[in-house]
Design an enzyme around this catalytic site. Structure first.
Site, mmCIF file in Angstrom:
data_model
loop_
_atom_site.group_PDB
_atom_site.id
_atom_site.type_symbol
_atom_site.label_atom_id
_atom_site.label_comp_id
_atom_site.label_asym_id
_atom_site.label_seq_id
_atom_site.Cartn_x
_atom_site.Cartn_y
_atom_site.Cartn_z
ATOM 1 N N ASP A 11 -21.952 -67.145 -26.709
ATOM 2 C CA ASP A 11 -21.265 -66.792 -28.511
ATOM 3 C C ASP A 11 -19.697 -67.963 -28.168
ATOM 4 O OD1 ASP A 11 -20.616 -64.615 -29.777
ATOM 5 O OD2 ASP A 11 -17.941 -64.189 -28.359
ATOM 6 N N CYS A 74 -24.534 -63.763 -29.928
ATOM 7 C CA CYS A 74 -23.442 -64.039 -30.686
ATOM 8 C C CYS A 74 -24.585 -63.939 -32.293
ATOM 9 C CB CYS A 74 -23.401 -65.911 -30.932
ATOM 10 S SG CYS A 74 -22.384 -65.641 -32.308
ATOM 11 N N GLU A 153 -9.731 -61.805 -30.774
ATOM 12 C CA GLU A 153 -9.951 -62.817 -29.913
ATOM 13 C C GLU A 153 -7.999 -63.266 -30.231
ATOM 14 O OE1 GLU A 153 -11.262 -65.631 -28.402
ATOM 15 O OE2 GLU A 153 -12.980 -64.456 -29.209
ATOM 16 N N CYS A 185 -22.270 -57.827 -34.300
ATOM 17 C CA CYS A 185 -21.337 -58.544 -33.486
ATOM 18 C C CYS A 185 -20.453 -58.425 -31.812
ATOM 19 C CB CYS A 185 -19.915 -59.136 -34.353
ATOM 20 S SG CYS A 185 -18.845 -60.117 -33.498
ATOM 21 N N HIS A 187 -18.591 -59.001 -30.408
ATOM 22 C CA HIS A 187 -16.887 -58.933 -30.003
ATOM 23 C C HIS A 187 -16.345 -57.660 -30.432
ATOM 24 C CE1 HIS A 187 -16.105 -62.887 -31.025
ATOM 25 N NE2 HIS A 187 -14.998 -62.828 -30.303
#
Ligand code: DGL
Length: 273
Positions: A11, A74, A153, A185, A187
């Site tokens: 990723d 990813c 992040e 996604c 994340h």
């Protein structure tokens, strides 16, 4: 023995750890090698050719490890052209897009499904193509949510501004009346609370992590490549940026101690196409 080799995941950063967590749950005996390209994240705003080359470079690195399968954890990298990776690898390779679509198809009742992802993923039309192939009757509404990756992040998940950003991104999907929303996604599951609070209790959120891990299990079973039970699985984490930040977030997310190592990747990736 191939069975004892690791499952590799890649990723741009910590997002793929949502898939690692699910792999640890569903395939607790497997060794795992993870690569987070933190020095070059986010992938979402980059041109697909560049993202494809980054992914190639990481896959080349992963192939130097003892691995038996690659999971492109990813969406942005997968949307940039998974078919090219297949030719390069010679190992079972799967991504998170089709598993997410399959999970959404099991949930939707009104056949209106939302997809959120990075700009690269949404603009590629990758999700639409899979829906078209698997369930052409489903109405798909997609929206890019470019700030979400940076929120995760930079550990800003619990800041008050995030709710406002989420409302702005998600209102149009809410208005369309989707009953299922794919977190396209890796994340985004880390923002599931805020996304869920905006979408409301009648919209099912789909994280592809669970479905991807069960797909990985199926493939390993079919190929008789599952790690035999017992032993102590090794989880190795590599990042292209400083290991310290990543490690801190990974420990929180995976709820266990981990070691992370920095691997400096050459900016001048050779074009492999
Ligand atoms: N987690 C990634 C994805 O699933 C990458 C996000 C990014 O780097 O922009 O798309």
């Amino acid at each position: 023995m191939d069975n004892c080799k690791a499952v590799a995941l890649l990723d741009s950063g910590v997002g793929g750890l949502t898939v690692v967590k699910e792999i640890s749950r569903q395939l607790p005996d497997e060794h795992v090698v993870y690569f987070g390209d933190t020095a070059r994240m986010p992938y979402g705003p980059r041109p697909s050719e560049q993202v494809r080359n980054f992914a190639y470079q990481i896959i080349d690195f992963l192939l130097t490890q003892q691995i038996k399968m690659i999971i492109v954890a990813c969406n942005s990298a997968a949307s940039a052209g998974l078919e090219y990776y297949g030719q390069q690898v010679g190992l079972p390779l799967l991504d998170v897009i089709e598993p997410g679509v399959r999970a959404a198809l099991r949930q939707t009742v009104n056949r209106k499904v939302g997809v959120i992802g990075t700009t690269g993923t949404i603009e590629s039309g990758a999700y639409q193509r899979v829906f078209q192939r698997l369930a052409p009757d489903v109405q798909v509404f997609s929206r890019p949510c470019p700030l979400f990756v940076l929120v995760v992040e930079n550990e800003l998940i619990h800041t008050p501004e995030v709710l406002g950003v989420a409302e702005q991104y998600l209102q149009p999907l809410k208005k369309e009346g989707v009953d299922t929303l794919i977190l396209g996604c890796t994340h985004y599951p880390l923002l599931a609370d805020v996304i869920g609070s905006v979408m409301g209790p009648h919209v099912t959120l789909i994280s592809s992590a669970q479905e991807t891990a069960s797909e990985a299990r199926k493939i390993l079973e079919e190929k008789e490549m599952l790690h035999p039970p017992g032993g102590s699985p090794l989880h190795r984490f590599y990042v292209s940026g400083p290991a310290k930040n990543f490690r801190k977030m990974a420990v929180k997310l995976l709820e266990k101690e981990i070691k992370a190592f920095q691997v400096v990747l050459d900016e001048e990736t050779p074009l492999l196409l």
